[in-house]
Design a protein around this motif. Structure first.
Motif, PDB file in Angstrom:
ATOM      1  N   LEU A  86       0.731  -1.050   0.036  1.00 35.13           N
ATOM      2  CA  LEU A  86       0.141  -0.013   0.065  1.00 35.13           C
ATOM      3  C   LEU A  86       0.861   1.215  -0.022  1.00 35.13           C
ATOM      4  N   THR A  87       2.014   1.196   0.754  1.00 39.21           N
ATOM      5  CA  THR A  87       2.856   2.470   0.876  1.00 39.21           C
ATOM      6  C   THR A  87       3.582   2.615  -0.490  1.00 39.21           C
ATOM      7  N   ASP A  88       4.105   1.426  -1.228  1.00 38.85           N
ATOM      8  CA  ASP A  88       4.539   1.545  -2.494  1.00 38.85           C
ATOM      9  C   ASP A  88       3.667   2.156  -3.624  1.00 38.85           C
TER      10      ASP A  88
ATOM     11  N   VAL B 221       1.471  21.121  -4.741  1.00 40.90           N
ATOM     12  CA  VAL B 221       1.475  21.103  -3.304  1.00 40.90           C
ATOM     13  C   VAL B 221       1.186  19.541  -2.771  1.00 40.90           C
ATOM     14  N   ALA B 222       0.084  19.357  -3.041  1.00 38.34           N
ATOM     15  CA  ALA B 222      -0.594  18.063  -2.624  1.00 38.34           C
ATOM     16  C   ALA B 222       0.175  16.883  -3.057  1.00 38.34           C
ATOM     17  N   GLN B 223       0.506  16.858  -4.149  1.00 44.74           N
ATOM     18  CA  GLN B 223       1.304  15.844  -4.828  1.00 44.74           C
ATOM     19  C   GLN B 223       2.403  15.840  -4.044  1.00 44.74           C
ATOM     20  N   MET B 224       3.185  16.760  -3.614  1.00 45.16           N
ATOM     21  CA  MET B 224       4.520  16.752  -3.050  1.00 45.16           C
ATOM     22  C   MET B 224       4.278  16.220  -1.544  1.00 45.16           C
ATOM     23  N   PHE B 225       3.130  16.414  -0.875  1.00 46.47           N
ATOM     24  CA  PHE B 225       2.878  16.191   0.387  1.00 46.47           C
ATOM     25  C   PHE B 225       2.428  14.467   0.314  1.00 46.47           C
ATOM     26  N   PHE B 226       1.760  14.038  -0.524  1.00 50.10           N
ATOM     27  CA  PHE B 226       1.652  12.544  -0.614  1.00 50.10           C
ATOM     28  C   PHE B 226       2.725  11.739  -0.919  1.00 50.10           C
ATOM     29  N   ILE B 227       3.695  12.266  -1.751  1.00 47.75           N
ATOM     30  CA  ILE B 227       4.620  11.611  -2.168  1.00 47.75           C
ATOM     31  C   ILE B 227       5.694  11.500  -0.945  1.00 47.75           C
ATOM     32  N   HIS B 228       6.015  12.594  -0.233  1.00 45.62           N
ATOM     33  CA  HIS B 228       7.050  12.260   0.861  1.00 45.62           C
ATOM     34  C   HIS B 228       6.336  11.701   1.872  1.00 45.62           C
ATOM     35  N   THR B 229       4.849  11.918   2.416  1.00 47.10           N
ATOM     36  CA  THR B 229       4.087  11.174   3.422  1.00 47.10           C
ATOM     37  C   THR B 229       4.395   9.639   3.416  1.00 47.10           C
ATOM     38  N   PHE B 230       4.066   9.281   2.134  1.00 49.65           N
ATOM     39  CA  PHE B 230       4.103   7.771   1.929  1.00 49.65           C
ATOM     40  C   PHE B 230       5.518   7.341   1.643  1.00 49.65           C
ATOM     41  N   SER B 231       6.624   8.139   1.507  1.00 44.46           N
ATOM     42  CA  SER B 231       8.121   7.836   1.569  1.00 44.46           C
ATOM     43  C   SER B 231       8.572   7.563   3.191  1.00 44.46           C
ATOM     44  N   PHE B 232       7.940   8.621   3.723  1.00 48.93           N
ATOM     45  CA  PHE B 232       8.562   8.348   5.316  1.00 48.93           C
ATOM     46  C   PHE B 232       7.605   7.162   6.012  1.00 48.93           C
ATOM     47  N   THR B 233       6.447   6.959   5.740  1.00 48.52           N
ATOM     48  CA  THR B 233       5.709   5.800   6.058  1.00 48.52           C
ATOM     49  C   THR B 233       6.169   4.508   5.590  1.00 48.52           C
ATOM     50  N   GLU B 234       6.988   4.549   4.346  1.00 53.02           N
ATOM     51  CA  GLU B 234       7.227   3.137   3.769  1.00 53.02           C
ATOM     52  C   GLU B 234       8.512   2.751   4.627  1.00 53.02           C
ATOM     53  N   SER B 235       9.210   3.715   5.073  1.00 55.32           N
ATOM     54  CA  SER B 235      10.504   3.689   5.941  1.00 55.32           C
ATOM     55  C   SER B 235       9.995   2.962   7.287  1.00 55.32           C
ATOM     56  N   SER B 236       8.853   3.764   7.949  1.00 55.33           N
ATOM     57  CA  SER B 236       8.226   2.969   9.139  1.00 55.33           C
ATOM     58  C   SER B 236       7.724   1.719   9.052  1.00 55.33           C
ATOM     59  N   VAL B 237       7.346   1.381   7.901  1.00 48.26           N
ATOM     60  CA  VAL B 237       6.696   0.008   7.814  1.00 48.26           C
ATOM     61  C   VAL B 237       7.798  -1.008   7.595  1.00 48.26           C
ATOM     62  N   LEU B 238       8.934  -0.587   7.148  1.00 42.77           N
ATOM     63  CA  LEU B 238      10.016  -1.402   7.065  1.00 42.77           C
ATOM     64  C   LEU B 238      10.768  -1.704   8.425  1.00 42.77           C
ATOM     65  N   LEU B 239      10.590  -0.682   9.468  1.00 43.32           N
ATOM     66  CA  LEU B 239      10.916  -0.931  10.514  1.00 43.32           C
ATOM     67  C   LEU B 239      10.133  -1.855  11.229  1.00 43.32           C
ATOM     68  N   ALA B 240       8.805  -1.927  11.095  1.00 44.21           N
ATOM     69  CA  ALA B 240       7.795  -2.809  11.703  1.00 44.21           C
ATOM     70  C   ALA B 240       8.218  -4.181  11.106  1.00 44.21           C
ATOM     71  N   MET B 241       8.452  -4.312   9.996  1.00 42.55           N
ATOM     72  CA  MET B 241       8.695  -5.794   9.301  1.00 42.55           C
ATOM     73  C   MET B 241       9.827  -6.402   9.842  1.00 42.55           C
TER      74      MET B 241
END
Length: 278
Positions: free
Chosen positions: A29-31, A59-79
């Motif tokens: 999902l984060t990908d 601006v909205a596009q930038m927000f979603f790109i960076h938000t999911f980028s940081f979220t994916e990093s957190s998901v990798l930590l959870a994995m």
């Protein structure tokens, strides 16, 4: 398509209703969240429909790109924590990583990333842009947008650097510490076959970590320390950073994870052919 296939397989196969595969679905999902916001403008440029993008959409596009980028990093930590619990505390695996806890981890990771980006977005939305209005990419990134602003961007530059250092730094440190405990536990396994089997369950995750962090670090270095380099380098690194992980991760998990591979084959091939292949 690959990430949607993994999501469908995890949802429909009862054998995959386990913590490891819930985290894998979260990763898919984060990908998709990282890459899908770029598709509208990217295809408009490639098909020569339009090379313009409205500021609010940018601006909205930038927000979603960076938000999911940081979220994916957190998901990798959870994995990584999932692999730690599975290898170091196998008897308590199901009781520690309950579906309720997994849902909380996913929501927390998303909220953490979104809230952390609000100061950057709120300031950027009110910047005047009196210089060139030409972006370096087919989509909007924070580093690229502040380069065009006619205002004091010191806060955005410093806060963005702190954000990257703290969020990615905490996640990468957590992943590193998890694997120290995993290796310590694996080395205590008596049989060589057992050690290899335990480590093999981590290969896919290690590949996913490298696929995300290497382009991410490379893009940050290019934007901050190689501003005068060829525009091709900036464009090339940005496309690798956003488009390569969503393409490669489903392939890696389909190849390296037996249950996912079986689920994909069962989905794509007729039952008779599937039984011959397996």
């Amino acid at each position: 398509m690959g990430n949607c296939t993994i999501l469908h397989v995890v949802r429909t196969d009862p054998r995959l209703h386990e913590p490891m595969y819930y985290f894998l679905a979260m990763h898919s999902l984060t990908d998709m969240g990282m890459s899908l916001p770029t598709m509208i403008t990217l295809f408009r440029v490639l098909w020569s429909i339009s090379r313009e993008i409205q500021f609010n959409i940018c601006v909205a596009q930038m927000f979603f790109i960076h938000t999911f980028s940081f979220t994916e990093s957190s998901v990798l930590l959870a994995m990584a924590l999932d692999r730690y619990v599975a290898i170091c505390h196998p008897l308590r695996y199901a009781t520690i990583l309950t579906p309720k806890l997994i849902a909380k981890i996913g929501i927390t990771a998303l909220l953490r990333s979104a809230i952390a980006l609000i100061p950057l977005v709120s300031r950027l939305a009110f910047f005047p842009f009196c210089r060139s209005h030409i972006l370096s990419h087919s989509y909007c990134l924070h580093q690229d947008m502040i380069r065009l602003a006619c205002a004091d961007t010191k806060f955005n530059v410093i806060y963005g650097l702190v954000l990257i250092t703290v969020l990615w730094g905490m996640d990468s440190l957590g992943i590193f510490v998890s694997y120290i405990f995993i290796l310590h536990s694996v080395l205590r396994i008596a049989s060589r076959e057992g050690r290899l089997k335990a480590l093999n369950t981590c290969v896919s995750h290690i590949c996913a970590v490298l696929i995300l962090y290497v382009p991410m670090i490379g893009l940050s270095i290019v934007h901050r320390f190689a501003k005068q380099s060829s525009p091709f380098i900036h464009i090339f690194m940005a496309h690798i950073y956003l488009l390569v992980p969503p393409v490669l991760n489903p392939i890696i998990y389909s190849v390296k994870t037996k249950q996912i591979r079986q689920g994909v084959l069962h989905l794509l091939l007729p039952q008779k052919i599937h039984s011959i292949v397996m």
